[in-house]
Design a protein around this motif. Sequence first.
Motif, PDB file in Angstrom:
ATOM      1  N   LEU A 157       6.440   8.997   0.516  1.00 10.78           N
ATOM      2  CA  LEU A 157       5.564   9.506   1.568  1.00 10.78           C
ATOM      3  C   LEU A 157       6.419   9.875   2.768  1.00 10.78           C
ATOM      4  O   LEU A 157       7.380   9.179   3.094  1.00 10.78           O
ATOM      5  CB  LEU A 157       4.534   8.455   1.988  1.00 10.78           C
ATOM      6  CG  LEU A 157       3.522   7.982   0.950  1.00 10.78           C
ATOM      7  CD1 LEU A 157       2.562   6.973   1.592  1.00 10.78           C
ATOM      8  CD2 LEU A 157       2.754   9.126   0.336  1.00 10.78           C
ATOM      9  N   ASN A 158       6.046  10.955   3.437  1.00 10.74           N
ATOM     10  CA  ASN A 158       6.758  11.288   4.668  1.00 10.74           C
ATOM     11  C   ASN A 158       6.200  10.431   5.798  1.00 10.74           C
ATOM     12  O   ASN A 158       5.208   9.717   5.627  1.00 10.74           O
ATOM     13  CB  ASN A 158       6.690  12.796   4.969  1.00 10.74           C
ATOM     14  CG  ASN A 158       5.263  13.277   5.203  1.00 10.74           C
ATOM     15  OD1 ASN A 158       4.457  12.610   5.837  1.00 10.74           O
ATOM     16  ND2 ASN A 158       4.955  14.470   4.690  1.00 10.74           N
ATOM     17  N   GLU A 159       6.841  10.475   6.943  1.00 13.28           N
ATOM     18  CA  GLU A 159       6.440   9.616   8.069  1.00 13.28           C
ATOM     19  C   GLU A 159       5.004   9.892   8.520  1.00 13.28           C
ATOM     20  O   GLU A 159       4.277   8.976   8.888  1.00 13.28           O
ATOM     21  CB  GLU A 159       7.412   9.756   9.240  1.00 13.28           C
ATOM     22  CG  GLU A 159       8.780   9.126   8.972  1.00 13.28           C
ATOM     23  CD  GLU A 159       8.695   7.664   8.556  1.00 13.28           C
ATOM     24  OE1 GLU A 159       7.981   6.873   9.215  1.00 13.28           O
ATOM     25  OE2 GLU A 159       9.344   7.301   7.553  1.00 13.28           O
ATOM     26  N   THR A 160       4.590  11.149   8.483  1.00 10.10           N
ATOM     27  CA  THR A 160       3.224  11.508   8.873  1.00 10.10           C
ATOM     28  C   THR A 160       2.220  10.869   7.916  1.00 10.10           C
ATOM     29  O   THR A 160       1.198  10.313   8.348  1.00 10.10           O
ATOM     30  CB  THR A 160       3.043  13.042   8.893  1.00 10.10           C
ATOM     31  OG1 THR A 160       4.002  13.596   9.789  1.00 10.10           O
ATOM     32  CG2 THR A 160       1.645  13.447   9.319  1.00 10.10           C
ATOM     33  N   GLU A 161       2.516  10.918   6.624  1.00 11.68           N
ATOM     34  CA  GLU A 161       1.618  10.311   5.637  1.00 11.68           C
ATOM     35  C   GLU A 161       1.591   8.791   5.773  1.00 11.68           C
ATOM     36  O   GLU A 161       0.528   8.173   5.668  1.00 11.68           O
ATOM     37  CB  GLU A 161       2.061  10.700   4.220  1.00 11.68           C
ATOM     38  CG  GLU A 161       1.843  12.165   3.904  1.00 11.68           C
ATOM     39  CD  GLU A 161       2.505  12.590   2.610  1.00 11.68           C
ATOM     40  OE1 GLU A 161       1.878  13.375   1.873  1.00 11.68           O
ATOM     41  OE2 GLU A 161       3.649  12.146   2.340  1.00 11.68           O
ATOM     42  N   LYS A 162       2.746   8.184   6.008  1.00 15.24           N
ATOM     43  CA  LYS A 162       2.795   6.731   6.212  1.00 15.24           C
ATOM     44  C   LYS A 162       1.969   6.334   7.432  1.00 15.24           C
ATOM     45  O   LYS A 162       1.227   5.357   7.400  1.00 15.24           O
ATOM     46  CB  LYS A 162       4.237   6.247   6.380  1.00 15.24           C
ATOM     47  CG  LYS A 162       5.035   6.230   5.105  1.00 15.24           C
ATOM     48  CD  LYS A 162       6.456   5.742   5.379  1.00 15.24           C
ATOM     49  CE  LYS A 162       7.315   5.799   4.137  1.00 15.24           C
ATOM     50  NZ  LYS A 162       8.700   5.390   4.404  1.00 15.24           N
ATOM     51  N   ALA A 214       0.837  -1.208   0.000  1.00 12.44           N
ATOM     52  CA  ALA A 214       0.000   0.000   0.000  1.00 12.44           C
ATOM     53  C   ALA A 214       0.870   1.256   0.000  1.00 12.44           C
ATOM     54  O   ALA A 214       0.571   2.227  -0.706  1.00 12.44           O
ATOM     55  CB  ALA A 214      -0.943   0.001   1.201  1.00 12.44           C
ATOM     56  N   VAL A 215       1.952   1.238   0.760  1.00 14.69           N
ATOM     57  CA  VAL A 215       2.865   2.387   0.790  1.00 14.69           C
ATOM     58  C   VAL A 215       3.518   2.576  -0.580  1.00 14.69           C
ATOM     59  O   VAL A 215       3.596   3.690  -1.096  1.00 14.69           O
ATOM     60  CB  VAL A 215       3.937   2.226   1.894  1.00 14.69           C
ATOM     61  CG1 VAL A 215       4.992   3.319   1.799  1.00 14.69           C
ATOM     62  CG2 VAL A 215       3.279   2.240   3.273  1.00 14.69           C
ATOM     63  N   VAL A 216       3.958   1.470  -1.185  1.00 18.91           N
ATOM     64  CA  VAL A 216       4.598   1.542  -2.506  1.00 18.91           C
ATOM     65  C   VAL A 216       3.613   2.086  -3.543  1.00 18.91           C
ATOM     66  O   VAL A 216       3.960   2.951  -4.354  1.00 18.91           O
ATOM     67  CB  VAL A 216       5.143   0.155  -2.929  1.00 18.91           C
ATOM     68  CG1 VAL A 216       5.616   0.153  -4.371  1.00 18.91           C
ATOM     69  CG2 VAL A 216       6.258  -0.277  -1.997  1.00 18.91           C
TER      70      VAL A 216
END
Length: 181
Positions: free
Chosen positions: A122-127, A110-112
Motif C-alpha cells: 500500500l502507498n502512504e495515502t492508502e495506509k 490490517a495493513v499486512v
Amino acid sequence: NGKTEMIHLGILDQDGSMQSEQLIHNLMKTEGIKVFYADNTKKGKYAAQKALLNGQIEGLLTIRAGYGTALSDNQGRVLHYESTSSALSAQGVREIIAGEVTSQKCRERAVVIAENKEKRKLNETEKQHLEDLIAEQEETSKYIYSSDNAASSAKQGMLNARNKTDADMNALNKFFEENHD
C-alpha cells in the motif's frame, strides 16, 4: 460512591517509536488510569523508580527499545511492568496494557492483510486512508462495558480492545469495498 478509582501508572518509553507513543496515548485515554510519563534519561529513570518505591505510582511500565518493530515481527519481551500495588490492581493494569497492545497489533495486521489481498504494498495515502477508516470505526463503535472502579478496569480494557479489533476488521472490509467498486 460514583467516583472512579484511579490507578497511577508510570511509563518509561525507551523505544520512542510512533507505536510506543500511540500506546502511551491510548493508556492516557483509558478510564481509571492516570499516566505519569518519565523521560528516557538517567534522571527520568531514577525519578520513575523512586516514585514506584515511594508509592506515588502503583506500577511502572517500561516500553523497551524495539517495541515498534516487535508489533509486526512478533518479537517478545519488549514491555516490562513492575508493581508495588495489590495483585488485583497489578493484574488489571496488565490486562489493560495487553488489550491496547492487541489493538495495535490488529492495526498493523490490517495493513499486512490489505497488502496481501492487493498483492502489492500500500502507498502512504492508502495506509493513511485505512488508518482513517479504522479511527472512524473505533469512534462510532459502542463500548460494551464500563466500570467505576480500578479492579473492573481490567475487564473493561480487554473488552474495549476487542471492540477496537472488531472496528479494525470493519474498517478493513470497508477499505476493500471502496477499492473494488
